[in-house]
Design a protein around this motif. Structure first.
Motif, PDB file in Angstrom:
ATOM      1  N   SER A   1       0.705   5.252   0.616  1.00  0.00           N
ATOM      2  CA  SER A   1      -0.085   6.376   1.133  1.00  0.00           C
ATOM      3  C   SER A   1       0.255   7.632   0.342  1.00  0.00           C
ATOM      4  CB  SER A   1       0.206   6.598   2.616  1.00  0.00           C
ATOM      5  OG  SER A   1      -0.183   5.472   3.366  1.00  0.00           O
ATOM      6  N   LEU A   2      -0.773   8.402   0.007  1.00  0.00           N
ATOM      7  CA  LEU A   2      -0.600   9.554  -0.871  1.00  0.00           C
ATOM      8  C   LEU A   2      -0.732  10.886  -0.160  1.00  0.00           C
ATOM      9  CD1 LEU A   2      -2.761   8.280  -3.888  1.00  0.00           C
ATOM     10  CD2 LEU A   2      -0.320   7.926  -3.478  1.00  0.00           C
TER      11      LEU A   2
ATOM     12  N   THR B   1      -7.855   1.133  -4.501  1.00  0.00           N
ATOM     13  CA  THR B   1      -7.636   2.437  -3.889  1.00  0.00           C
ATOM     14  C   THR B   1      -8.594   2.588  -2.719  1.00  0.00           C
ATOM     15  OG1 THR B   1      -7.524   4.828  -4.310  1.00  0.00           O
ATOM     16  CG2 THR B   1      -9.288   3.614  -5.384  1.00  0.00           C
TER      17      THR B   1
ATOM     18  N   ILE C   1       0.848  -1.189   0.000  1.00  0.00           N
ATOM     19  CA  ILE C   1       0.000   0.000   0.000  1.00  0.00           C
ATOM     20  C   ILE C   1       0.887   1.244   0.000  1.00  0.00           C
ATOM     21  CG2 ILE C   1      -1.753   1.283   1.288  1.00  0.00           C
ATOM     22  CD1 ILE C   1      -2.700  -1.363   2.425  1.00  0.00           C
TER      23      ILE C   1
ATOM     24  N   GLU D   1     -12.869   1.330   0.810  1.00  0.00           N
ATOM     25  CA  GLU D   1     -11.896   0.833  -0.164  1.00  0.00           C
ATOM     26  C   GLU D   1     -12.591   0.143  -1.328  1.00  0.00           C
ATOM     27  OE1 GLU D   1      -8.137  -1.070   1.238  1.00  0.00           O
ATOM     28  OE2 GLU D   1      -8.908  -2.823   0.175  1.00  0.00           O
TER      29      GLU D   1
ATOM     30  N   LYS E   1     -11.500  -2.535  -4.307  1.00  0.00           N
ATOM     31  CA  LYS E   1     -10.428  -3.431  -4.733  1.00  0.00           C
ATOM     32  C   LYS E   1     -10.931  -4.356  -5.839  1.00  0.00           C
ATOM     33  CE  LYS E   1      -8.757  -6.649  -1.906  1.00  0.00           C
ATOM     34  NZ  LYS E   1      -7.926  -7.259  -0.846  1.00  0.00           N
TER      35      LYS E   1
ATOM     36  N   TRP F   1      -5.398   8.988   1.905  1.00  0.00           N
ATOM     37  CA  TRP F   1      -5.713   8.352   0.626  1.00  0.00           C
ATOM     38  C   TRP F   1      -4.596   7.394   0.273  1.00  0.00           C
ATOM     39  CZ3 TRP F   1     -10.246   9.192  -2.001  1.00  0.00           C
ATOM     40  CH2 TRP F   1     -11.009  10.292  -1.606  1.00  0.00           C
ATOM     41  N   TYR F   2      -4.925   6.289  -0.356  1.00  0.00           N
ATOM     42  CA  TYR F   2      -3.888   5.323  -0.699  1.00  0.00           C
ATOM     43  C   TYR F   2      -4.282   4.514  -1.929  1.00  0.00           C
ATOM     44  CZ  TYR F   2      -6.971   2.025   1.772  1.00  0.00           C
ATOM     45  OH  TYR F   2      -8.042   1.262   2.184  1.00  0.00           O
ATOM     46  N   VAL F   3      -3.277   3.915  -2.549  1.00  0.00           N
ATOM     47  CA  VAL F   3      -3.472   2.946  -3.627  1.00  0.00           C
ATOM     48  C   VAL F   3      -2.763   1.666  -3.227  1.00  0.00           C
ATOM     49  CG1 VAL F   3      -3.698   4.670  -5.446  1.00  0.00           C
ATOM     50  CG2 VAL F   3      -1.430   3.815  -4.845  1.00  0.00           C
TER      51      VAL F   3
END
Length: 513
Positions: A153-154, A249, A151, A264, A266, A168-170
């Protein structure tokens, strides 16, 4: 159906973002706090604190335990009905941006088409095709899945805020899954369904309602597959084992230092066209995949006295910005202003601009004359001459004996400016490790250079009277003193022992003068 799912997702995110509770949380992390640093990173911590390294040590941080559940469906050749999934996860930070998460997900997916299809799969659908000339696929897929995701993190490295409240994450990762796919091809009497009463030329909703009323939802037969079925102890030995690629995401909203809520999306791609029990044929290049929209309840695990929050909730720039406002470690440069004679008073304020180098001066740059005998201190061989011994000669020496009270007094050594490192111990050990021996060697050199300075040796006995804590702390303090006295030759009389509460595996050294 997909539009309703995304509408529900957007509504849930809006509700969470509007909650006033999220704006009240501000995590704290001090890069100069040794209690949050592991023994293996203590050497870097001491180097950073003593200005020997520019980078702080990575702190110990908590694990995240998560529970999730939500809307699950298969995107394939058969129109999907609402399904559901759920499971749990365990996540650990690799740094402030990247983390790794292991996860289990169990799911039930359903599908019922609303149009006639050619029987390209045979098997369970043969009887229905022979009776009607076509089939209407209906399936139920039960799945167990284990996954390992990386993961990114953004939103935790912030330049204009302190700690993040939304993350937020991808993600991307690998999964292995077991799927049991069954189809509903026979009615309650065991005969093939008769679709002669269904008007397939009508509206989609009417067709779907008529098919739902016709089917008994028993899912009594194994679905056809492209191979690789393994018996794992579930219904009719009809399980598929598949590898899968995962991408997704999500966003998490912090509620407290221990709890956050996430949403989430997926996608799981097992590269199989039989997850819905049907394939459009050999020339159909598409594959079935899973879509999982989940709500996640996440809990941080760990002792807050020894660990910070998971690093994706910690802004690494926070410490640097706080140093700019309230410096504790930063070395501030001296201002550069013209000073021709180098006496520390800038030329614009210097009333005596040609003072000899090293001569003590007052705030106006004038050479000091402590006893007022007319001879500046840098020439005065008798710094304090009583008035009754004046006038003096060219060297500032009076005509009477120098009284005892007026002899020059040597400046006292200042010990408060010394910076001494902490010593860490692993587990319940009381032995000084080889790494810490090198640290104590540097402490011994400092004490030899400052023979008048004593040392306060502080151990930590544990919070709330932890059993055995005082004894363990005292033995660690003694081990540090024994090493400095026996191995380094420092006088034992220079050490002062002290035990204080607090969860820590370190012994702290500080000047006692």
């Amino acid at each position: 159906m997909a539009s309703k799912k995304y509408l529900l997702l957007a509504g849930a995110m809006t509700l969470l973002a509007a909650s006033p509770g999220f704006a009240q949380v501000k995590p704290s992390y001090d890069a100069l706090d040794s209690s949050k640093v592991s023994a293996k990173n203590m050497a870097q911590f001491n180097s950073f604190r003593n200005h020997q390294s520019d980078y702080p040590a990575k702190p110990r941080n908590m694990w995240e335990l998560g529970f999730h559940g939500g809307y699950h469906f298969i995107k394939g050749d058969v129109a999907a009905l609402p399904g559901f999934g759920g499971g749990l996860s365990l996540r650990k930070a690799l740094g402030h941006t990247f983390s790794i998460r292991g996860e289990y997900t169990g799911s039930f997916d359903y599908g019922l088409d609303y149009q006639k299809k050619v029987n390209t799969v045979g098997g369970a659908y043969n009887a229905t095709a022979n009776r009607n000339g076509f089939i209407v696929p209906a399936y139920k897929t039960a799945t167990h899945q284990l996954s390992l995701d990386v993961i990114a993190s953004l939103s935790n490295i912030l330049f204009y805020k302190s700690q993040p409240k939304v993350n937020w994450y991808v993600l991307a990762g690998y999964g292995i899954m077991m799927a049991d796919v069954d189809v509903d091809a026979l009615d309650a009497s065991g005969a093939a369904y008769n679709y002669s009463g269904i008007n397939f030329g009508g509206k989609k909703k009417d067709i779907r309602d008529a098919l739902k009323n016709l089917h008994d939802k028993k899912y009594e037969q194994n679905a056809p597959a492209q191979g690789n079925r393994v018996q794992i102890g579930r219904k009719d030995d009809n399980q598929l084992l598949r590898h899968a690629l995962e991408v997704g995401t999500g966003v998490a909203f912090k509620v407290s230092k221990r709890f956050n809520i996430g949403i989430e999306e997926k996608l799981t791609l097992p590269f199989d066209d039989y997850l819905d029990g049907y394939t459009a044929g050999a020339y159909d290049g598409s594959k079935d995949f899973f879509s999982y929209t989940s709500v996640r309840l996440n809990f941080n695990l760990g002792n807050p006295n020894k660990r910070v929050e998971p690093l994706w909730w910690v802004n690494p720039l926070d410490f640097a910005y706080n140093e700019l406002t309230s410096p504790r470690r930063m070395k501030l440069p001296q201002p550069v202003l013209p000073d021709a004679d180098g006496d520390g008073v800038t030329d614009q304020f210097d009333r005596e601009p040609n003072t000899p180098a090293g001569a003590p001066v007052d705030s106006h740059g004038v050479a000091k004359d402590t006893d007022g005998d007319g001879v500046p201190d840098y020439k005065d061989k008798q710094l304090i001459t009583p008035t009754y011994c004046q006038p003096v000669d060219a060297d500032g020496v009076g005509k009477c004996p120098d009284p005892e009270c007026c002899k020059n007094i040597a400046p006292q050594v200042t010990c408060a400016s010394l910076v001494l490192p902490s010593v860490s111990f692993k587990g319940s050990s009381t032995k000084v490790s080889s790494d810490m021996e090198a640290v104590l060697g540097s402490v011994a050199n400092t004490l030899r250079q400052n023979p008048s300075c004593n040392v306060l040796v502080t151990g930590h006995a544990g919070a709330k009277g932890k059993k055995g804590g005082v004894d363990l702390s005292s033995r660690r303090v003694d081990a540090v003193i024994d090493y400095l006295a026996d191995k380094q030759g420092i006088d034992r009389g220079r050490f002062i022992k002290q035990n204080t509460p607090g969860e820590s595996s370190t012994v702290d050294l500080a000047p006692a003068n």
